[in-house]
Design an enzyme around this catalytic site. Structure first.
Site, PDB file in Angstrom:
ATOM      1  N   HIS A  40       0.824  -1.231   0.000  1.00 27.34           N
ATOM      2  CA  HIS A  40       0.000   0.000   0.000  1.00 27.34           C
ATOM      3  C   HIS A  40       0.850   1.271   0.000  1.00 27.34           C
ATOM      4  O   HIS A  40       0.302   2.369  -0.151  1.00 27.34           O
ATOM      5  CB  HIS A  40      -0.930   0.029   1.214  1.00 27.34           C
ATOM      6  CG  HIS A  40      -1.981  -1.035   1.184  1.00 27.34           C
ATOM      7  ND1 HIS A  40      -2.863  -1.172   0.136  1.00 27.34           N
ATOM      8  CD2 HIS A  40      -2.291  -2.023   2.070  1.00 27.34           C
ATOM      9  CE1 HIS A  40      -3.669  -2.210   0.375  1.00 27.34           C
ATOM     10  NE2 HIS A  40      -3.343  -2.736   1.538  1.00 27.34           N
TER      11      HIS A  40
ATOM     12  N   ASP B 191      -4.601 -12.854   3.060  1.00 33.01           N
ATOM     13  CA  ASP B 191      -5.868 -12.409   3.652  1.00 33.01           C
ATOM     14  C   ASP B 191      -7.068 -12.677   2.752  1.00 33.01           C
ATOM     15  O   ASP B 191      -8.195 -12.313   3.103  1.00 33.01           O
ATOM     16  CB  ASP B 191      -5.803 -10.925   4.059  1.00 33.01           C
ATOM     17  CG  ASP B 191      -5.064 -10.062   3.074  1.00 33.01           C
ATOM     18  OD1 ASP B 191      -4.734 -10.546   1.965  1.00 33.01           O
ATOM     19  OD2 ASP B 191      -4.804  -8.880   3.393  1.00 33.01           O
TER      20      ASP B 191
ATOM     21  N   ASP C  77      -2.592 -10.614  -2.542  1.00 28.38           N
ATOM     22  CA  ASP C  77      -3.192 -10.091  -1.301  1.00 28.38           C
ATOM     23  C   ASP C  77      -4.636  -9.692  -1.624  1.00 28.38           C
ATOM     24  O   ASP C  77      -4.929  -9.253  -2.737  1.00 28.38           O
ATOM     25  CB  ASP C  77      -2.400  -8.864  -0.836  1.00 28.38           C
ATOM     26  CG  ASP C  77      -2.818  -8.371   0.536  1.00 28.38           C
ATOM     27  OD1 ASP C  77      -2.100  -8.646   1.521  1.00 28.38           O
ATOM     28  OD2 ASP C  77      -3.869  -7.693   0.625  1.00 28.38           O
TER      29      ASP C  77
HETATM   30 ZN   LIG Z   1      -4.223  -7.214   2.506  1.00 28.84          ZN
END
Ligand SMILES: [Zn+2]
Length: 308
Positions: free
Chosen positions: A125, A245, A162
């Site tokens: 991110h 995740d 992810d």
């Molecule tokens: Zn994530």
């Protein structure tokens, strides 16, 4: 050929608030999972000290110094509601970069076939000039640039499974055709980017997944979008932004993958690496917040890597 695992005790000293999902116990769960007998053949190595100069391959100096200045002497400093710094966070972040770059060196040396880096904080991110979403610096992006500068790689592919879109990696390579960025992720979900229509200079391939989908949609996205893009691009190195995740147990998202899906996807990317780039593949931990889901998934991922 050998699979290497990088870790370092400093990664446990990047602290977050009580109840924060991105916590040191994540790495303890991974360590326990990989201490099992099937992993005896792993080449375990302590992450080397990172070279701070390599952060500047991706992030401007002003931003980097701003992060450094915010590191607290004690307690926690908050960058945004999700992203924080503790006294050892700088050292942890630089050592995460050290491991990612060392992994690049390893696979270009020809002595190691692939590498898994179990580090914190995660990176995908982090944009050029923004630390966010638990991430300070973009480990995968720095490793890609490092491969280009240090090892002469012309084309580096980053595959990000992810469950969140890697807005940072997309931002960094938005107009750079020497890096392919492919992402499967839940949409809508944080951070809100990652629509199919976001294609950069033709080097960005987003494959968003609707909430409550699972294996079938994920594998279809990999087969129809990610793997063909890799074949067209013919990378010199594949970097996995390996977040776990999208596992069905994860509390932060609603995608229902199992460890079998991570095993399968790992195998697909290893086949691609074998075909295009002499097996050169490194995998960097991103998210994954249910400790059991994370442990099972990493075990499946690393087991597959060791079959290379
Ligand atoms: Zn994530």
């Amino acid at each position: 050929m050998t699979t290497r695992l990088y870790s370092h005790p400093i990664y446990l000293e990047h602290l977050t608030t009580p109840g924060h999902p991105e916590r040191p116990d994540r790495l303890r769960a991974i360590e326990r999972a990989l201490n099992d007998e099937p992993f005896e053949m792993l080449d375990r190595a302590e992450a080397p000290e990172g070279d701070e100069q390599t952060i500047l391959y991706v992030h401007p100096e002003k931003f980097v110094e701003n992060v450094r200045r915010q590191v607290p002497r004690e307690g926690l400093a908050t960058i945004d509601g999700d992203t924080m710094l503790s006294p050892k966070s700088w050292q942890a972040a630089v050592t995460a970069i050290g491991a990612a770059n060392a992994a690049v060196d390893d696979v270009f040396s020809g002595k190691i076939s692939n590498v898994f880096v179990a580090s914190r904080p995660p990176g995908h991110h982090a944009e050029k000039t923004a630390a966010m979403g638990f991430c300070l610096f973009n480990n995968a992006a720095i490793a890609a640039r490092y491969a280009q500068r240090k090892h002469g790689a012309e084309r580096v592919a980053i595959v990000d499974w992810d469950v969140h879109h890697g807005n940072g990696t997309q931002d960094i390579f938005w107009d750079d055709k020497s890096v392919l960025y492919c992402s499967t992720h839940q949409m809508p979900l944080f951070p809100g980017t990652g629509a199919k229509s976001e294609t950069g200079a033709g080097n960005i391939v987003n494959a968003p997944l609707a909430p409550n989908t699972g294996s079938e949609h994920f594998r279809e996205a990999m087969r129809s979008r990610v793997l063909p893009a890799l074949d067209r691009f013919a990378p010199d190195l594949i970097i996995i932004s390996a977040g776990f995740d999208a596992h069905h147990r994860d509390p932060l998202a609603e995608i229902n993958l199992t460890e079998d899906d991570f095993d399968w996807a790992t195998g697909q990317l290893m086949d691609s690496a074998a075909h295009h780039c002499g097996n050169r593949l490194i995998s960097l931990l991103e998210g994954g917040y249910d400790l059991h889901g994370l442990a099972f998934s990493v075990a499946a991922h690393v087991t597959r890597l060791m079959k290379g």
